[in-house]
Design an enzyme around this catalytic site. Structure first.
Site, mmCIF file in Angstrom:
data_model
loop_
_atom_site.group_PDB
_atom_site.id
_atom_site.type_symbol
_atom_site.label_atom_id
_atom_site.label_comp_id
_atom_site.label_asym_id
_atom_site.label_seq_id
_atom_site.Cartn_x
_atom_site.Cartn_y
_atom_site.Cartn_z
ATOM 1 C CE1 TYR A 119 0.753 -0.369 4.559
ATOM 2 C CE2 TYR A 119 0.049 1.631 4.298
ATOM 3 C CZ TYR A 119 0.667 0.887 4.816
ATOM 4 O OH TYR A 119 1.558 1.011 6.341
ATOM 5 C CE LYS A 178 2.806 3.401 2.878
ATOM 6 N NZ LYS A 178 3.047 3.274 4.561
ATOM 7 C CD GLU A 236 9.954 1.475 10.384
ATOM 8 O OE1 GLU A 236 9.901 2.364 9.815
ATOM 9 O OE2 GLU A 236 9.744 0.429 9.961
ATOM 10 C CG LEU A 274 8.284 2.435 5.036
ATOM 11 C CD1 LEU A 274 8.245 1.293 3.965
ATOM 12 C CD2 LEU A 274 7.135 3.128 4.959
HETATM 13 N N1 PDD Z 1 2.779 4.908 7.716
HETATM 14 N N2 PDD Z 1 7.640 3.914 8.440
HETATM 15 C C1 PDD Z 1 6.817 2.536 9.183
HETATM 16 C C2 PDD Z 1 6.873 1.678 10.021
HETATM 17 C C3 PDD Z 1 5.576 3.418 8.143
HETATM 18 O O1 PDD Z 1 4.169 2.670 8.507
HETATM 19 C C4 PDD Z 1 5.532 4.639 8.194
HETATM 20 C C5 PDD Z 1 4.336 5.637 7.098
HETATM 21 C C6 PDD Z 1 6.592 5.690 7.591
HETATM 22 C C7 PDD Z 1 6.607 6.360 7.222
HETATM 23 O O2 PDD Z 1 6.632 6.978 5.731
HETATM 24 P P1 PDD Z 1 6.294 8.150 4.781
HETATM 25 O O3 PDD Z 1 6.943 8.802 5.458
HETATM 26 O O4 PDD Z 1 6.476 7.771 3.147
HETATM 27 O O5 PDD Z 1 4.726 8.467 5.154
HETATM 28 C C8 PDD Z 1 7.364 4.560 8.132
HETATM 29 C C9 PDD Z 1 1.762 5.561 6.775
HETATM 30 C C10 PDD Z 1 1.337 6.452 7.227
HETATM 31 C C11 PDD Z 1 0.820 4.646 7.119
HETATM 32 O O6 PDD Z 1 0.743 3.749 7.455
HETATM 33 O O7 PDD Z 1 -0.411 5.287 7.675
#
Ligand code: PDD
Length: 276
Positions: free
Chosen positions: A30, A145, A177, A201
Site C-alpha cells: 500500500y 510497505k 523506526e 521503511l
Molecule cells: N506509515 N515507517 C513505517 C513503519 C510506516 O508505516 C510509515 C508510514 C513510515 C513513514 O513513511 P512515509 O514518510 O512515506 O509516510 C515509516 C503510513 C503513514 C501509514 O501506515 O499510514
C-alpha cells in the site's frame, strides 16, 4: 466515491471476494500519499516506492504513472482544494480459486480512496508528543510497505493503552523506526536518522526531512543510533506522511527539547517543499 478494480463506485458498494489474498494473507502492498491544497506531494517518489514494493512481492504493476495520476485526480475532484487530502492506495495479489498459499498469475485487486488529511498545525506540533521505547519484533523486510500490519496494529494498541502517540522500536539496542514513522535524533546540532535497510521503511517524508536539512545547511547523517544515543539526544523527531515532522517531548521517562530553532528551521524548509 472510491476506485476499485477499474471502476469508480460508492464506498458502500465497493466489495471484494473473501478469496482475495489481501483478506486471507495480508498479501499486498500500500501507499499513503498526502495532498496539500490539491497538489499531490512527492508523487514520483510514492509511485516509485510502490513500483519497487510490487517488484519485491512479485505482484505485477497494474497501471502506468499516467493512469494512477488520472485516477487520483478523479477522486480528488470530489474534495475542496481548501482542505488537505490523503490518498490511500492498496494493491493485493488478487483473488485465488481457493485458500492456498501458492498462487498462479492472478489479476491484482486495486483499491484507492481519498480522505481529508488532518495534519497538526505548527503550534500544536510545538507542544511535543510522548512515545515509548519497545523491542522491534517485526520481520526483516520492513522496507516493504506491506498490508500485513498486525505488529503495527498491536504496537498502536500498546501506545493507546499507555496514552502515547507512537512506539519507538529497537533491535538489539539499535533504533529502527517508529511503529508507523521514521525516527531522527538531534545531538549537538547534528541530525541523525537510521540508514535505509531491510529493517526500516524508506519513508518519503524521511527523504524530505533530509532534503530540508540539506537546503537549510544543517549537518545531517544516516547512521545507526543506539538506545544510549537516543536517551542522550537533545531532540527526537518522528516523521510520516500524516504527521510531517513531529517533535517528541519524552520517550517513557526521558525528556527532550521541543520547538527548538533547529526544528523550526527544518519545519519551515519542509513547508516550502510542499508548495513546489
Ligand atoms: N506509515 N515507517 C513505517 C513503519 C510506516 O508505516 C510509515 C508510514 C513510515 C513513514 O513513511 P512515509 O514518510 O512515506 O509516510 C515509516 C503510513 C503513514 C501509514 O501506515 O499510514
Amino acid at each position: 466515491m472510491v476506485f476499485l478494480n477499474g471502476e469508480f463506485v460508492e464506498q458502500k458498494h465497493a466489495k471484494i471476494s473473501t478469496l482475495d489474498r489481501g483478506f486471507l494473507f495480508g498479501d499486498g502492498v500500500y501507499e499513503v500519499i498526502p495532498v496539500y491544497h490539491g497538489t499531490i506531494f512527492a508523487l514520483e517518489n510514492h509511485l516509485q516506492r510502490l513500483a519497487d514494493n510490487l517488484g519485491h512481492t512479485h505482484i505485477p504493476n497494474p497501471y502506468t504513472h499516467t493512469e494512477y495520476t488520472a485516477i487520483f485526480n478523479t477522486l480528488l475532484e470530489q474534495h475542496s482544494a481548501n482542505e488537505h487530502q490523503v490518498i490511500y492506495l492498496q494493491i493485493t495479489r488478487g483473488v485465488g480459486e481457493k485458500r492456498q498459499h501458492s498462487f498462479q498469475n492472478l489479476t491484482p485487486t486495486v483499491y484507492i480512496r481519498t480522505d481529508t488529511l488532518h495534519i497538526k498545525n505548527e503550534d500544536t506540533l510545538k507542544q511535543g508528543y510522548q512515545a515509548t521505547l519497545q523491542k522491534d519484533i517485526r520481520w526483516h523486510h520492513c522496507n516493504i510497505k506491506s498490508t500485513s500490519l498486525l505488529a503495527s496494529v498491536l504496537y498502536t494498541r500498546t501506545a493507546q493503552e499507555m496514552g502515547v502517540e507512537e512506539v519507538i522500536l529497537h533491535r538489539n539496542n539499535i533504533i529502527t523506526e517508529g511503529g508507523s514513522s521514521n525516527v531522527f535524533i538531534v545531538s549537538n546540532g547534528v541530525v541523525t536518522t537510521p540508514p535505509k535497510s531491510n529493517d526500516i521503511l524508506a519513508g518519503i517524508t524521511r527523504d524530505m526531512v533530509l532534503k530540508s536539512c540539506e537546503i537549510a545547511g544543517i549537518v545531517h547523517k544516516e547512521e545507526n543510533i543506539t538506545t544510549q544515543e537516543l536517551w542522550n539526544a537533545d531532540e527526537v523527531w518522528i516523521s510520516s506522511s500524516t504527521r510531517e515532522i513531529m517533535p517528541l517531548a519524552c520517550i517513557d521517562t526521558t525528556s527532550f527539547d521541543v520547538a527548538t530553532p533547529l526544528w523550526q528551521q527544518v519545519y519551515n524548509t519542509f513547508q516550502t517543499l510542499k508548495n513546489v
